[in-house]
Design an enzyme around this catalytic site. Structure first.
Site, PDB file in Angstrom:
ATOM      1  N   GLU A  89       0.847  -1.194   0.000  1.00  0.00           N
ATOM      2  CA  GLU A  89       0.000   0.000   0.000  1.00  0.00           C
ATOM      3  C   GLU A  89       0.885   1.247   0.000  1.00  0.00           C
ATOM      4  O   GLU A  89       1.659   1.481   0.931  1.00  0.00           O
ATOM      5  CB  GLU A  89      -0.939  -0.010   1.203  1.00  0.00           C
ATOM      6  CG  GLU A  89      -2.012   1.050   1.109  1.00  0.00           C
ATOM      7  CD  GLU A  89      -3.137   0.852   2.111  1.00  0.00           C
ATOM      8  OE1 GLU A  89      -3.790   1.847   2.453  1.00  0.00           O
ATOM      9  OE2 GLU A  89      -3.356  -0.295   2.553  1.00  0.00           O
ATOM     10  N   LYS A 280      -7.707  -1.254  11.216  1.00  0.00           N
ATOM     11  CA  LYS A 280      -7.016  -1.714  10.013  1.00  0.00           C
ATOM     12  C   LYS A 280      -5.860  -0.774   9.702  1.00  0.00           C
ATOM     13  O   LYS A 280      -4.772  -1.203   9.298  1.00  0.00           O
ATOM     14  CB  LYS A 280      -8.006  -1.783   8.845  1.00  0.00           C
ATOM     15  CG  LYS A 280      -7.429  -2.394   7.566  1.00  0.00           C
ATOM     16  CD  LYS A 280      -6.826  -1.369   6.639  1.00  0.00           C
ATOM     17  CE  LYS A 280      -6.340  -2.005   5.346  1.00  0.00           C
ATOM     18  NZ  LYS A 280      -5.675  -1.039   4.440  1.00  0.00           N
ATOM     19  N   ASP A 296       5.175 -13.398  12.291  1.00  0.00           N
ATOM     20  CA  ASP A 296       3.891 -13.899  11.812  1.00  0.00           C
ATOM     21  C   ASP A 296       2.826 -12.803  11.915  1.00  0.00           C
ATOM     22  O   ASP A 296       2.211 -12.624  12.971  1.00  0.00           O
ATOM     23  CB  ASP A 296       3.483 -15.130  12.632  1.00  0.00           C
ATOM     24  CG  ASP A 296       2.245 -15.821  12.088  1.00  0.00           C
ATOM     25  OD1 ASP A 296       1.544 -15.223  11.248  1.00  0.00           O
ATOM     26  OD2 ASP A 296       1.976 -16.960  12.506  1.00  0.00           O
ATOM     27  N   HIS A 393      -3.474  10.105   0.025  1.00  0.00           N
ATOM     28  CA  HIS A 393      -3.431   8.721  -0.451  1.00  0.00           C
ATOM     29  C   HIS A 393      -3.329   8.672  -1.970  1.00  0.00           C
ATOM     30  O   HIS A 393      -2.537   7.904  -2.525  1.00  0.00           O
ATOM     31  CB  HIS A 393      -4.683   7.984   0.019  1.00  0.00           C
ATOM     32  CG  HIS A 393      -4.739   6.560  -0.421  1.00  0.00           C
ATOM     33  ND1 HIS A 393      -4.008   5.569   0.187  1.00  0.00           N
ATOM     34  CD2 HIS A 393      -5.420   5.956  -1.425  1.00  0.00           C
ATOM     35  CE1 HIS A 393      -4.239   4.414  -0.403  1.00  0.00           C
ATOM     36  NE2 HIS A 393      -5.096   4.623  -1.394  1.00  0.00           N
TER      37      HIS A 393
END
Length: 439
Positions: A89, A280, A296, A393
């Site tokens: 991203e 998120k 992980d 963004h």
């Protein structure tokens, strides 16, 4: 006799990589011959280096490459860091680095590890008396330590090992019990260590019951034994703070900024829809560092989201308060990671990441990862309450759009200059490139 389904295969794992690729080409990529050549390109030229990657996962046919970037200017507990991040991203590293720079001269990130306990479970059914079993809990713990002595010896020399044992039962499922066992795995993530001990203990549990409860008419039925990825006691706190006036911008006064920011956090604390997107964003920063260090990220994601729902409702992981003219923004989050063993030693870039970070201990790495998550969250909320998320963004996404429409180097340079002060959208970029090509 059941008829074979076309394109299924036996013994795929035993095929050479060349035969696997040929099988894909014949059965699933026959219409895309160029794709096989692309897969071949995404293999390291040095065969010895490629072996490392081929041994990490089953049935490898290529390497899937993601950008490996650096977020500089992090100050964590008064020490400077450049944080490696792996992410697809485009705005994640820029946002983290921007927030790090903002807080760099405002005390940086202050972090502390609240605890570093990891957990394993032995699940079993038993029809005996709970109170009797509970009274023997400490003896079961000693039996466990004795049985696993050969497995825990090296860990104990480093200061780790088995810490405690809880006996749990669940009224909604009669006869079901579990031993919830607490571990300290020092600088290793400890999954294999924990699972080996649990399975060793589970194999001997029936004999221990017979020894400790000879009058019992029931022996335990072992269902499974495995670590838990929910680690609420492997917890780290990251925090930033500064005087309200230092948050002033061209958009808002310091007081206005703090009021809007705290309201945005409050919304994420009370509304699950917003909390999901809010968290998120935190995980954007956390996962990128976890991946870069060979840990992980799926386990850490699962634990973080479970922790966000620990009070019975899913809510924000981060919190904010305004007090005595100061702004405080912090987060408590479970992060179970290791800096020895596993991919941290095998993957060359994971090894380099730890070198860049100064060869941190597992607890140091917990603090670094939490800081990246809090930085990401601060940057996202700041954008939302000021310019909006899309402006920054989409600026970062511009190069992705240009890649998608296959712009040349010259067209790319012109587009970057043109959209410096304009709103970026796919259609706007595409139309601009088409206009250049038609001139």
């Amino acid at each position: 006799m059941t008829q074979a389904i076309p394109h299924t295969v036996q013994g795929f794992s035993k095929m050479s990589k060349e035969k696997k690729l040929k099988w894909l080409e014949n059965h699933f990529l026959s219409e895309y011959p160029e794709s096989i050549e692309i897969l071949k390109k995404y293999t390291l030229a040095d065969a010895n280096d490629q072996i490392i990657y081929d041994r990490i996962a089953e049935n490898p046919v290529a390497n899937y490459t993601l950008p490996y970037g650096i977020a500089p200017n992090f100050v964590i507990n008064d020490k400077a860091y450049a944080i490696p991040m792996v992410t697809e991203e485009s705005s994640v590293i820029a946002a983290a680095a921007g927030a790090a720079k903002f807080w760099m001269n405002r005390g940086g990130f202050q972090c502390k590890v609240i605890d570093s306990v990891k957990l394993g479970q032995i699940h079993f059914y038993w029809n005996g008396d709970y109170e009797t079993l509970f009274s023997l809990k400490s003896i079961f713990l000693e039996k466990l330590k004795t049985l696993s002595k050969s497995l825990t010896e090296n860990m104990e020399k480093r200061g780790g090992g088995i810490l405690d044992l809880e006996l749990k039962r669940f009224p909604e499922e009669p006869g079901y019990y579990q031993f919830l066992i607490h571990f300290n795995t020092c600088n290793s993530m400890g999954a294999n260590f924990i699972n080996s001990i649990l399975e060793n203990y589970a194999q001997n549990l029936k004999d221990i019951f017979l020894d400790l409860l000879p009058q019992s008419t029931s022996s335990p039925e072992i269902v499974m034994s495995i670590l838990s990825n929910y680690t609420p006691d492997c917890l780290v706190r990251a925090e930033v703070s500064c005087p309200i006036d230092e948050l002033q911008s061209k958009h808002l006064s310091g007081k206005e900024f703090c009021e809007k920011f705290s309201r945005a956090i409050k919304i994420a604390e009370i509304d699950t829809y917003r909390a999901t997107t809010h968290n998120k964003g935190i995980m954007n920063g956390i996962d990128a560092v976890v991946m870069a260090t060979g840990n992980d990220f799926r386990a850490i994601e699962a634990s973080a989201h479970a922790y966000a729902a620990k009070e019975g409702k899913y809510q924000s992981l981060s919190h904010c308060r305004i007090e005595d003219g100061h702004f405080y923004f912090w987060m408590d989050i479970p992060i179970a990671v290791g800096t020895v063993g596993g991919l941290t030693n095998i993957h060359p870039l994971a090894h380099i990441s730890l070198q860049i970070l100064g060869q941190p201990s597992a607890e140091n790495l917990m603090q670094i990862i939490a800081s990246a998550g809090l930085a990401q969250n601060f940057a996202a909320v700041k954008s939302l309450i000021t310019t909006g998320i899309q402006q920054g963004h989409m600026k970062m996404h511009l190069l992705n759009i240009l890649n998608h429409i296959k712009s040349s180097n010259e067209e790319t340079q012109q587009a970057v200059a043109y959209f410096k002060d304009k709103v970026v959208s796919f259609s706007a970029v595409r139309n601009y490139i088409l206009a250049i090509r038609n001139d």
